[in-house]
Design a protein around this motif. Sequence first.
Motif, short mmCIF file in Angstrom:
data_model
loop_
_atom_site.label_atom_id
_atom_site.label_comp_id
_atom_site.label_asym_id
_atom_site.label_seq_id
_atom_site.Cartn_x
_atom_site.Cartn_y
_atom_site.Cartn_z
N ALA A 6 1.10 -0.98 0.09
CA ALA A 6 0.00 0.08 0.04
C ALA A 6 1.09 1.19 -0.10
N VAL A 7 1.90 1.39 0.77
CA VAL A 7 2.84 2.41 0.92
C VAL A 7 3.52 2.45 -0.62
N MET A 8 3.86 1.47 -1.02
CA MET A 8 4.69 1.51 -2.50
C MET A 8 3.68 1.85 -3.47
N ALA A 9 2.39 1.99 -3.56
CA ALA A 9 1.32 2.32 -4.24
C ALA A 9 1.10 4.14 -4.19
N THR A 10 1.75 4.53 -3.03
CA THR A 10 1.40 6.11 -2.74
C THR A 10 1.90 6.74 -4.12
N PRO A 11 3.09 6.51 -4.59
CA PRO A 11 3.54 7.48 -5.67
C PRO A 11 2.41 7.47 -6.84
N ALA A 12 1.66 6.34 -7.01
CA ALA A 12 0.78 6.36 -8.04
C ALA A 12 -0.59 7.21 -7.69
N ILE A 13 -0.97 7.09 -6.47
CA ILE A 13 -1.95 7.93 -6.14
C ILE A 13 -1.64 9.26 -5.90
N GLU A 14 -0.29 9.82 -5.84
CA GLU A 14 0.09 11.14 -6.06
C GLU A 14 -0.10 11.61 -7.43
N LEU A 15 0.61 10.80 -8.42
CA LEU A 15 0.47 10.86 -9.71
C LEU A 15 -1.14 11.28 -10.06
N LEU A 16 -2.08 10.24 -9.75
CA LEU A 16 -3.34 10.59 -9.95
C LEU A 16 -3.92 12.01 -9.40
N ALA A 17 -3.10 12.31 -8.13
CA ALA A 17 -3.67 13.67 -7.50
C ALA A 17 -3.20 14.65 -8.47
N THR A 18 -2.08 14.61 -9.27
CA THR A 18 -1.54 15.63 -9.76
C THR A 18 -2.19 15.60 -11.29
N TYR A 19 -2.29 14.52 -12.11
CA TYR A 19 -3.07 14.63 -13.07
C TYR A 19 -4.64 15.04 -13.18
N PRO A 56 -6.31 17.08 -10.70
CA PRO A 56 -6.36 17.87 -9.46
C PRO A 56 -7.75 18.02 -8.82
N ASP A 57 -8.81 18.09 -9.42
CA ASP A 57 -10.16 18.05 -8.84
C ASP A 57 -10.65 16.71 -8.27
N ALA A 58 -9.62 15.76 -8.17
CA ALA A 58 -10.03 14.50 -7.76
C ALA A 58 -10.62 14.27 -6.41
N ASN A 59 -11.52 13.40 -6.12
CA ASN A 59 -11.80 13.08 -4.48
C ASN A 59 -11.75 11.26 -4.92
N PHE A 60 -11.01 10.80 -3.76
CA PHE A 60 -10.60 9.59 -3.77
C PHE A 60 -11.31 8.95 -2.81
N THR A 61 -11.93 7.59 -3.40
CA THR A 61 -12.50 6.77 -2.33
C THR A 61 -11.53 5.50 -2.18
N PHE A 62 -11.05 5.06 -0.97
CA PHE A 62 -10.13 3.92 -0.95
C PHE A 62 -10.96 2.88 -0.27
#
Length: 324
Positions: free
Chosen positions: A14-27, A29-35
């Motif tokens: 899960a921690v190793m997936a955080t860069p991917a989540i940060e990329l989604l947040a960057t590309y 920017p109006d994202a709302n995440f449900t985990f």
Amino acid sequence: MNILIILPNWLGDAVMATPAIELLATYYPDANFTFVGSYASIEALKYHPLCKNAIVDETKKAKNRIKATYELAKKLGSFDIAISFRNQIHSSLLLRLTGSVICIAKRSWHSMFLLSHAPNIKTNKHLSKQYAELAMTNTDLWDGNTPKLKLYIEPKNLEKQTLGINAGATYGSAKRWYPERFAQVAHELSNRYDIVIFGGPNETEMANEIESYLKQYGVKNYTNLAGKTTIKELCENIGGCSLFITNDSGPMHVAAAYGVPSVSIFGPTKHTETSQWMNERSKIVRHEMECSPCMRRECPLGHHECMKGIMSPEVIKAVRELDI
């Protein structure tokens, strides 16, 4: 932009997936995440500022998992994008049943059948890169760079220089170095660092063994936190450490997320795939073996030589090479 993310089950993954989540947040920017994920992954990642909903997936415990998956999907509703970082049929089914138009998971027979996007992600690279490629499947803007690990839990401010020791590895005994040798390293460094022993609820025996050795050595400046912390507290305390010595494990990746200087001991697992991603102050101690990486939970040959051959002076030498 509402994005559903099915997190990996293991804390480290899960921690190793955080860069991917940060990329989604960057590309987006109006994202709302449900985990959606395991208890450990949700507890570590639910503090993301864009996380609007975090749900522990309990469908595995249901008598009828397919029915439980259907009910969870209807509870979640539809999303603009739905991504699974798990390569598992029930996760693919969950994405499909939400009715989301864009559904992404790594290529498998079930993702190809059930989902709109099933990219063929090659495994000859670090897992953080694999997750990043998966997350960026539906965009043409990605430059190919994978950022650092990121946790939004504030690290604890420890007054003294602190050495964290993590002898556990939830995956299996083959990944674990020996308590006596961890204690030897801690003893050697105890004049410079206070010592904190970490471990999960099922790792207290190993932690207590380290503690007993430290007592024999006359070391008193230690704290045994094994089995006594929540996931949040675990992250806070690891983040406050000045040095971390660990097996290949979830806490190793937590330390990497905070940039804690680390020495990681690898045996049967692929260091090229699960090492401390972009932790510039880190060292790996491992021995090249004909039988490794076997990726087994227990040594299939019974000798455990990939770990048994690593002695405490090698780990102490790696600490000194960090030059901290």
